[in-house]
Design an enzyme around this catalytic site. Structure first.
Site, mmCIF file in Angstrom:
data_model
loop_
_atom_site.group_PDB
_atom_site.id
_atom_site.type_symbol
_atom_site.label_atom_id
_atom_site.label_comp_id
_atom_site.label_asym_id
_atom_site.label_seq_id
_atom_site.Cartn_x
_atom_site.Cartn_y
_atom_site.Cartn_z
ATOM 1 N N LYS A 195 -2.901 5.982 -4.427
ATOM 2 C CA LYS A 195 -4.139 6.949 -4.075
ATOM 3 C C LYS A 195 -3.637 8.303 -4.711
ATOM 4 O O LYS A 195 -2.856 8.745 -4.654
ATOM 5 C CB LYS A 195 -4.224 6.941 -2.594
ATOM 6 C CG LYS A 195 -4.153 5.807 -1.969
ATOM 7 C CD LYS A 195 -4.160 5.926 -0.142
ATOM 8 C CE LYS A 195 -3.742 4.417 0.356
ATOM 9 N NZ LYS A 195 -2.577 4.537 0.778
ATOM 10 N N TYR A 219 2.807 9.658 -0.021
ATOM 11 C CA TYR A 219 3.956 9.190 0.835
ATOM 12 C C TYR A 219 5.276 9.436 0.028
ATOM 13 O O TYR A 219 6.372 9.406 0.976
ATOM 14 C CB TYR A 219 3.774 7.875 0.839
ATOM 15 C CG TYR A 219 2.573 7.478 1.429
ATOM 16 C CD1 TYR A 219 1.388 8.354 2.129
ATOM 17 C CD2 TYR A 219 2.065 6.003 1.551
ATOM 18 C CE1 TYR A 219 0.397 7.839 2.651
ATOM 19 C CE2 TYR A 219 0.891 5.428 2.164
ATOM 20 C CZ TYR A 219 -0.015 6.477 2.543
ATOM 21 O OH TYR A 219 -1.052 5.903 3.042
ATOM 22 N N HIS A 223 -7.895 9.251 -1.788
ATOM 23 C CA HIS A 223 -7.303 9.148 -0.758
ATOM 24 C C HIS A 223 -8.013 9.885 0.561
ATOM 25 O O HIS A 223 -8.340 9.285 1.595
ATOM 26 C CB HIS A 223 -5.808 10.005 -0.731
ATOM 27 C CG HIS A 223 -4.829 9.550 0.492
ATOM 28 N ND1 HIS A 223 -3.442 9.333 0.121
ATOM 29 C CD2 HIS A 223 -4.921 9.142 1.666
ATOM 30 C CE1 HIS A 223 -2.746 8.951 1.201
ATOM 31 N NE2 HIS A 223 -3.845 8.852 2.209
ATOM 32 N N ASN A 259 5.191 -9.383 11.502
ATOM 33 C CA ASN A 259 3.829 -9.256 11.509
ATOM 34 C C ASN A 259 3.087 -10.171 10.265
ATOM 35 O O ASN A 259 1.818 -10.130 10.154
ATOM 36 C CB ASN A 259 3.671 -7.769 11.080
ATOM 37 C CG ASN A 259 4.251 -6.776 11.916
ATOM 38 O OD1 ASN A 259 4.316 -7.236 13.190
ATOM 39 N ND2 ASN A 259 4.394 -5.442 11.623
ATOM 40 N N ARG A 285 10.327 -6.969 11.949
ATOM 41 C CA ARG A 285 8.967 -6.661 12.276
ATOM 42 C C ARG A 285 8.127 -7.122 10.987
ATOM 43 O O ARG A 285 6.923 -7.664 11.256
ATOM 44 C CB ARG A 285 8.766 -5.313 12.527
ATOM 45 C CG ARG A 285 9.538 -4.990 14.090
ATOM 46 C CD ARG A 285 9.040 -3.339 14.584
ATOM 47 N NE ARG A 285 9.590 -3.364 15.935
ATOM 48 C CZ ARG A 285 9.452 -2.014 16.301
ATOM 49 N NH1 ARG A 285 9.227 -0.888 15.526
ATOM 50 N NH2 ARG A 285 10.000 -1.743 17.524
ATOM 51 N N ASP A 320 1.038 -1.310 -0.165
ATOM 52 C CA ASP A 320 0.089 -0.082 -0.036
ATOM 53 C C ASP A 320 0.950 1.021 -0.142
ATOM 54 O O ASP A 320 1.552 1.516 1.060
ATOM 55 C CB ASP A 320 -1.078 -0.057 1.291
ATOM 56 C CG ASP A 320 -1.751 1.207 1.183
ATOM 57 O OD1 ASP A 320 -3.021 1.055 0.743
ATOM 58 O OD2 ASP A 320 -1.332 2.268 1.722
ATOM 59 N N VAL A 377 9.304 -0.535 9.068
ATOM 60 C CA VAL A 377 10.650 -0.454 8.228
ATOM 61 C C VAL A 377 11.406 -1.250 8.552
ATOM 62 O O VAL A 377 12.716 -1.451 8.045
ATOM 63 C CB VAL A 377 11.413 1.032 8.171
ATOM 64 C CG1 VAL A 377 10.322 2.022 7.554
ATOM 65 C CG2 VAL A 377 11.558 1.544 9.652
HETATM 66 N N1 LIG Z 1 -5.646 6.234 3.741
HETATM 67 C C1 LIG Z 1 -5.168 6.936 4.836
HETATM 68 O O1 LIG Z 1 -5.525 7.879 5.009
HETATM 69 C C2 LIG Z 1 -4.070 6.075 5.615
HETATM 70 C C3 LIG Z 1 -3.584 6.708 6.841
HETATM 71 C C4 LIG Z 1 -2.777 6.291 7.589
HETATM 72 C C5 LIG Z 1 -1.940 5.147 7.255
HETATM 73 N N2 LIG Z 1 -2.330 4.249 5.839
HETATM 74 C C6 LIG Z 1 -1.772 3.369 5.620
HETATM 75 O O2 LIG Z 1 -2.061 2.143 6.507
HETATM 76 C C7 LIG Z 1 -0.732 1.825 6.845
HETATM 77 C C8 LIG Z 1 -0.503 1.489 8.375
HETATM 78 O O3 LIG Z 1 -0.825 2.585 9.113
HETATM 79 P P1 LIG Z 1 0.336 3.443 10.133
HETATM 80 O O4 LIG Z 1 1.646 3.198 9.487
HETATM 81 O O5 LIG Z 1 -0.458 4.673 10.262
HETATM 82 O O6 LIG Z 1 0.275 2.587 11.474
HETATM 83 P P2 LIG Z 1 0.595 1.201 12.097
HETATM 84 O O7 LIG Z 1 0.788 0.161 11.038
HETATM 85 O O8 LIG Z 1 -0.876 1.012 12.810
HETATM 86 O O9 LIG Z 1 1.575 1.195 12.951
HETATM 87 C C9 LIG Z 1 2.879 1.667 12.585
HETATM 88 C C10 LIG Z 1 3.834 1.759 13.695
HETATM 89 O O10 LIG Z 1 3.982 0.732 14.246
HETATM 90 C C11 LIG Z 1 5.355 0.182 14.476
HETATM 91 N N3 LIG Z 1 5.522 -1.005 14.488
HETATM 92 C C12 LIG Z 1 4.762 -2.034 13.395
HETATM 93 N N4 LIG Z 1 5.182 -3.137 13.402
HETATM 94 C C13 LIG Z 1 5.840 -3.349 14.877
HETATM 95 C C14 LIG Z 1 5.928 -4.551 15.763
HETATM 96 N N5 LIG Z 1 5.812 -5.874 15.136
HETATM 97 N N6 LIG Z 1 6.425 -4.368 17.120
HETATM 98 C C15 LIG Z 1 6.481 -3.021 17.302
HETATM 99 N N7 LIG Z 1 6.110 -1.903 16.664
HETATM 100 C C16 LIG Z 1 5.837 -2.059 15.202
HETATM 101 C C17 LIG Z 1 6.021 0.903 13.386
HETATM 102 O O11 LIG Z 1 7.413 1.086 13.574
HETATM 103 P P3 LIG Z 1 8.627 0.580 12.473
HETATM 104 O O12 LIG Z 1 8.285 1.243 11.171
HETATM 105 O O13 LIG Z 1 9.804 1.652 13.195
HETATM 106 O O14 LIG Z 1 8.862 -0.696 12.847
HETATM 107 C C18 LIG Z 1 5.343 2.161 13.327
HETATM 108 O O15 LIG Z 1 5.722 2.956 14.067
HETATM 109 C C19 LIG Z 1 0.452 2.938 6.456
HETATM 110 O O16 LIG Z 1 1.631 2.759 6.457
HETATM 111 C C20 LIG Z 1 -0.431 3.364 4.944
HETATM 112 O O17 LIG Z 1 0.100 2.549 4.177
HETATM 113 C C21 LIG Z 1 -3.536 5.075 5.099
#
Ligand SMILES: NC(=O)c1ccc[n+]([C@@H]2O[C@H](COP(=O)([O-])OP(=O)(O)OC[C@H]3O[C@@H](n4cnc5c(N)ncnc54)[C@H](OP(=O)(O)O)[C@@H]3O)[C@@H](O)[C@H]2O)c1
Length: 275
Positions: A75, A50, A108, A240, A236, A45, A232
């Site tokens: 998006k 981004y 988006h 995951n 992890r 995604d 990143v």
């Molecule tokens: N459509 C939209 O408006 C929208 C908005 C927000 C997000 N998104 C999409 O959804 C995706 C996911 O959401 P998100 O990035 O906001 O948050 P998320 O996936 O809920 O959380 C990511 C955070 O959790 C950490 N993390 C991931 N796996 C981990 C693990 N196994 N143990 C500990 N920490 C862990 C990551 O750190 P590290 O990277 O340092 O591991 C990062 O800080 C985005 O990347 C994007 O593609 C879409």
């Protein structure tokens, strides 16, 4: 165990679990994508905003996987709403990704103050017809926004990608999706990491001998949600994805259901978000 796929309203198959890339820098994106594909992920995604579509595209290429073996979502950003601007934005994303088509193209945010998302949606319908994308959907749409695109164009989005995690479960919107055959994809599925230290999540994780992230990702899968956790870090990213050999039980699901609360939203409200 095999990774699960769901079916979109136009018959296209989509991996239920994918890699998110928001805040993944462009220069790290290729390595993250390659690591994910190596671990078994088949959905990535990204989004124009981004700033990492070039890196994502490079990662897809180095993987050597045939084009029909991976699923890419991108998006159109808020500054490209409207018919012609959206057509151009899609071509620019494809050029950065180095692809002839994406698998899913999303609006988006509805940016309702611009009042152009229906025209943007009409452009997505054309991009689908022209095979620049295999499916079209939206992100951050509320019931009123969804109802309007459906009523005015007759075309139902395949997906609505929304903020969703145990703290903020969006039950009303999910019910509307079910009624209209729209799949729900959870963004910030780990609550951007905030859920991973929650006492209840930790307790369930210990019971299953899993990490808190695996427990929360499993919660999404067991609720029939599409889910795109971001990391990143190679270890992890791999961990995951190692979630297909266990399930949460009824007690876990009941406990996690109670975490939902009105103040659980982390991101912006779609009605006012127009960056
Ligand atoms: N459509 C939209 O408006 C929208 C908005 C927000 C997000 N998104 C999409 O959804 C995706 C996911 O959401 P998100 O990035 O906001 O948050 P998320 O996936 O809920 O959380 C990511 C955070 O959790 C950490 N993390 C991931 N796996 C981990 C693990 N196994 N143990 C500990 N920490 C862990 C990551 O750190 P590290 O990277 O340092 O591991 C990062 O800080 C985005 O990347 C994007 O593609 C879409």
């Amino acid at each position: 165990m095999e990774q699960p796929f769901l079916t979109l309203n136009n018959g296209i198959s989509i991996p239920q679990l994918g890699l998110g890339t928001w805040q993944t820098p462009d220069h790290e994106a290729a390595a993250c994508v390659a690591t994910a594909l190596e671990a078994g992920y088949r959905l990535i995604d990204t989004a124009a905003v981004y700033g990492n579509e070039t890196g994502v595209g490079a990662g897809l290429k180095v993987s050597g996987l045939p084009r029909d073996r991976f699923f890419v979502t991108t998006k159109v950003w808020n500054d490209c709403h409207g018919y012609d601007a959206t057509l151009r934005a899609c071509e620019e994303s494809l050029a950065r990704l180095g692809l002839d088509y994406v698998d899913l193209y999303l609006i988006h945010w509805p940016a309702p103050r611009q009042d152009r998302y229906v025209d943007t949606w009409r452009a997505l319908v054309r991009l689908l017809a022209e095979k620049r994308t295999r499916a079209i959907g939206v992100s951050n749409f509320e019931v009123a926004h969804l109802a309007r695109v459906i009523n005015e164009t007759g075309v139902v989005p395949a997906i609505n990608q929304i903020e969703l995690h145990p703290d903020f479960q969006q039950r009303e919107l999910q019910a509307f999706h079910r009624e209209h055959g729209i799949l729900t994809q959870s963004w910030s599925p780990l609550g951007q990491g905030t859920l991973l230290t929650h006492e209840r999540v930790l307790k369930i994780s210990r019971k299953h001998g899993r990490t808190p992230a695996q427990t929360v990702i499993r919660w999404h899968l067991d609720n029939n949600l599409l889910v795109i956790p971001k990391s990143v870090k190679a270890e992890r990213i791999a961990a995951n994805f190692a979630v297909f050999d266990f399930r949460l039980d009824a007690e876990d699901m009941t406990w996690l259901a109670t975490l939902d609360h009105a103040g659980g939203r982390i991101g912006p409200h779609p009605e006012t978000a127009d960056f």
